[in-house]
Design an enzyme around this catalytic site. Structure first.
Site, PDB file in Angstrom:
ATOM      1  N   GLU A   1       0.870  -1.291  -0.058  1.00 12.08           N
ATOM      2  CA  GLU A   1       0.038  -0.112   0.244  1.00 12.08           C
ATOM      3  C   GLU A   1       0.972   1.138   0.004  1.00 12.08           C
ATOM      4  OE1 GLU A   1      -1.350   0.863   3.875  1.00 12.08           O
ATOM      5  OE2 GLU A   1      -3.412   1.568   3.066  1.00 12.08           O
TER       6      GLU A   1
ATOM      7  N   ASN B   1      -6.855   6.493  -1.583  1.00 12.98           N
ATOM      8  CA  ASN B   1      -6.036   5.485  -1.264  1.00 12.98           C
ATOM      9  C   ASN B   1      -6.187   4.304  -2.261  1.00 12.98           C
ATOM     10  OD1 ASN B   1      -4.213   3.565  -0.363  1.00 12.98           O
ATOM     11  ND2 ASN B   1      -4.605   3.868   1.785  1.00 12.98           N
TER      12      ASN B   1
ATOM     13  N   LYS C   1      -9.716   2.069  -1.407  1.00  9.78           N
ATOM     14  CA  LYS C   1      -9.650   1.681  -0.168  1.00  9.78           C
ATOM     15  C   LYS C   1     -11.083   2.080   0.549  1.00  9.78           C
ATOM     16  CE  LYS C   1      -6.989   1.334   4.119  1.00  9.78           C
ATOM     17  NZ  LYS C   1      -5.740   1.650   4.802  1.00  9.78           N
TER      18      LYS C   1
ATOM     19  N   GLU D   1      -5.727   8.925   7.919  1.00  8.79           N
ATOM     20  CA  GLU D   1      -6.486   8.387   6.575  1.00  8.79           C
ATOM     21  C   GLU D   1      -7.820   8.978   6.242  1.00  8.79           C
ATOM     22  OE1 GLU D   1      -5.678   4.539   4.842  1.00  8.79           O
ATOM     23  OE2 GLU D   1      -4.506   3.921   6.728  1.00  8.79           O
TER      24      GLU D   1
ATOM     25  N   CYS E   1      -4.906  -3.029   3.168  1.00 10.97           N
ATOM     26  CA  CYS E   1      -4.485  -2.993   4.624  1.00 10.97           C
ATOM     27  C   CYS E   1      -5.211  -3.069   5.583  1.00 10.97           C
ATOM     28  CB  CYS E   1      -3.737  -1.391   4.755  1.00 10.97           C
ATOM     29  SG  CYS E   1      -3.035  -1.544   6.533  1.00 10.97           S
TER      30      CYS E   1
ATOM     31  N   ASN F   1       0.523  -0.990   5.370  1.00 10.29           N
ATOM     32  CA  ASN F   1       1.609  -0.118   6.204  1.00 10.29           C
ATOM     33  C   ASN F   1       0.825  -0.266   7.667  1.00 10.29           C
ATOM     34  OD1 ASN F   1       3.412   1.951   4.437  1.00 10.29           O
ATOM     35  ND2 ASN F   1       1.444   1.453   3.631  1.00 10.29           N
TER      36      ASN F   1
HETATM   37  N1  CDT Z   1      -2.671   1.478   6.580  1.00 10.14           N
HETATM   38  C1  CDT Z   1      -3.707   1.017   7.481  1.00 10.14           C
HETATM   39  O1  CDT Z   1      -4.819   0.775   7.014  1.00 10.14           O
HETATM   40  N2  CDT Z   1      -2.888   0.691   8.837  1.00 10.14           N
HETATM   41  C2  CDT Z   1      -3.905   0.206   9.635  1.00 10.14           C
HETATM   42  C3  CDT Z   1      -3.702   0.585  11.069  1.00 10.14           C
HETATM   43  C4  CDT Z   1      -4.849   0.417  11.896  1.00 10.14           C
HETATM   44  S1  CDT Z   1      -4.231   1.346  13.404  1.00 10.14           S
HETATM   45  C5  CDT Z   1      -5.119   2.852  13.414  1.00 10.14           C
HETATM   46  C6  CDT Z   1      -4.006  -1.393   9.772  1.00 10.14           C
HETATM   47  O2  CDT Z   1      -5.223  -1.829   9.889  1.00 10.14           O
HETATM   48  O3  CDT Z   1      -2.991  -1.969   9.721  1.00 10.14           O
END
Ligand code: CDT
Length: 319
Positions: A53, A113, A130, A149, A175, A200
């Site tokens: 991502e 995204n 996304k 985000e 993600c 990420n």
């Molecule tokens: N990039 C992304 O979606 N990261 C989220 C972090 C969640 S914590 C706010 C994940 O689900 O890995």
């Protein structure tokens, strides 16, 4: 390989995990890393390479800034564009497709995204925006970093989809989507055989003091359970390690429809893993325990689309 093995439908599948991308890294440098991994994956038999991502930049939603600044620095207004073109050229030269996540600004100025699916001719054949955007849209000055985000991106404007490409039926998500059962079910109900995603995942959760080891634990159980329950292969590519002091988990994996991990990275750096995937492996599950047509009972699942969150129990007949 056995005689029967020869007749199976297969795809050479690779995940290209990325180590950190720092604020000072240029797109040219990042794309150079992606091309190098595409070449390595091709050498190991890959026909499809899954990148992370927001692969072209650092994970910028961790920084408070104006929308205008974010769009100037981190978004792509066209895909491909001159800086990313070398990746498309390498894909066509090698005959290898890829999945790539990036920040998209549409011609109308709408930010998403986004992930794209590119075929062996270097043509974009699928796009996913996304849907489950985590984090917040306000400034949290007391937090060690932000997760913006919800500020920088709009929610995807199309439902989860699948694409017939590279000899397989491929679903895409990004993600945080991987944590939601609805994501996977939407794709398996469209006969997905393979689900690809980039992520990420910060090692520290700014919303509550989550023990760090749970980040990897939840990542892996989510992928393993979802692949099994939906009879799909899953391929997940991390961007990981410490980006300018902000650590994110690795653990990129290829998971079989059995729920077993077929390959997993061992570093927090650029690293390629590859599996010669048997697309028919899921058939046993689709014909038996998860024969949807015989066993699913959607008439009893209506709350899933009627309610966003928990509410009152459904009325029951008196006992
Ligand atoms: N990039 C992304 O979606 N990261 C989220 C972090 C969640 S914590 C706010 C994940 O689900 O890995």
């Amino acid at each position: 390989m056995s005689e029967t093995g020869k007749n199976k439908r297969r795809i050479g599948l690779a995940v290209a995990q990325m180590g950190p991308v720092h604020l000072a890294d240029t797109r040219e440098r990042v794309v150079g890393r992606l091309v190098e991994m595409l070449r390595e994956a091709h050498g190991r038999g890959a026909e499809l390479v899954v990148f992370p991502e927001l692969a072209l930049t650092t994970f910028f939603p961790r920084y408070w800034m104006s929308d205008e600044e974010a769009r100037q620095r981190f978004f792509e207004t066209a895909m491909p564009n001159p800086q990313v073109q070398p990746l498309f050229d390498a894909a066509r030269e090698l005959g290898v497709g890829f999945y790539l996540g990036y920040a998209e600004l549409t011609p109308e100025g709408v930010p998403f995204n986004t992930a794209i699916l590119v075929d062996k001719a270097g043509t974009i054949v699928g796009k996913y925006r996304k849907i489950h955007l985590p984090g917040h849209d306000d400034h949290k000055p007391d937090a060690p970093f932000q997760h913006l985000e919800k500020k920088f991106f709009n929610v995807g404007d199309e439902p989860f989809g699948v694409w017939d490409a590279l000899g397989a039926r491929i679903g895409m998500c990004l993600c945080n989507d991987r944590r939601w059962p609805e994501t996977w079910r939407m794709m398996s109900l469209q006969s997905a055989e393979l689900v690809v995603l980039g992520y990420n995942t910060p090692s520290h959760n700014i919303h509550w003091p989550e023990p760090v080891h749970l980040r990897m634990h939840h990542h892996l159980i989510t992928l393993q359970a979802s692949a099994y329950q939906n009879c799909v292969w899953a391929a997940a590519a991390a961007k990981c390690g410490s980006e300018d002091g902000h650590h994110m988990i690795g653990g990129s994996v290829i998971v079989a429809p059995t729920g077993e991990i077929a390959a997993q990275t061992v570093t927090e750096d650029d690293e390629v893993i590859a599996v010669n995937v048997d697309l028919d492996l899921a058939e046993t599950f689709r014909r038996n325990v998860f024969d949807f047509a015989r066993h699913r009972r959607p008439e009893h699942y209506s709350l899933i689309t009627e309610r966003v969150g928990p509410g009152a129990p459904l009325p029951r007949k008196p006992v």
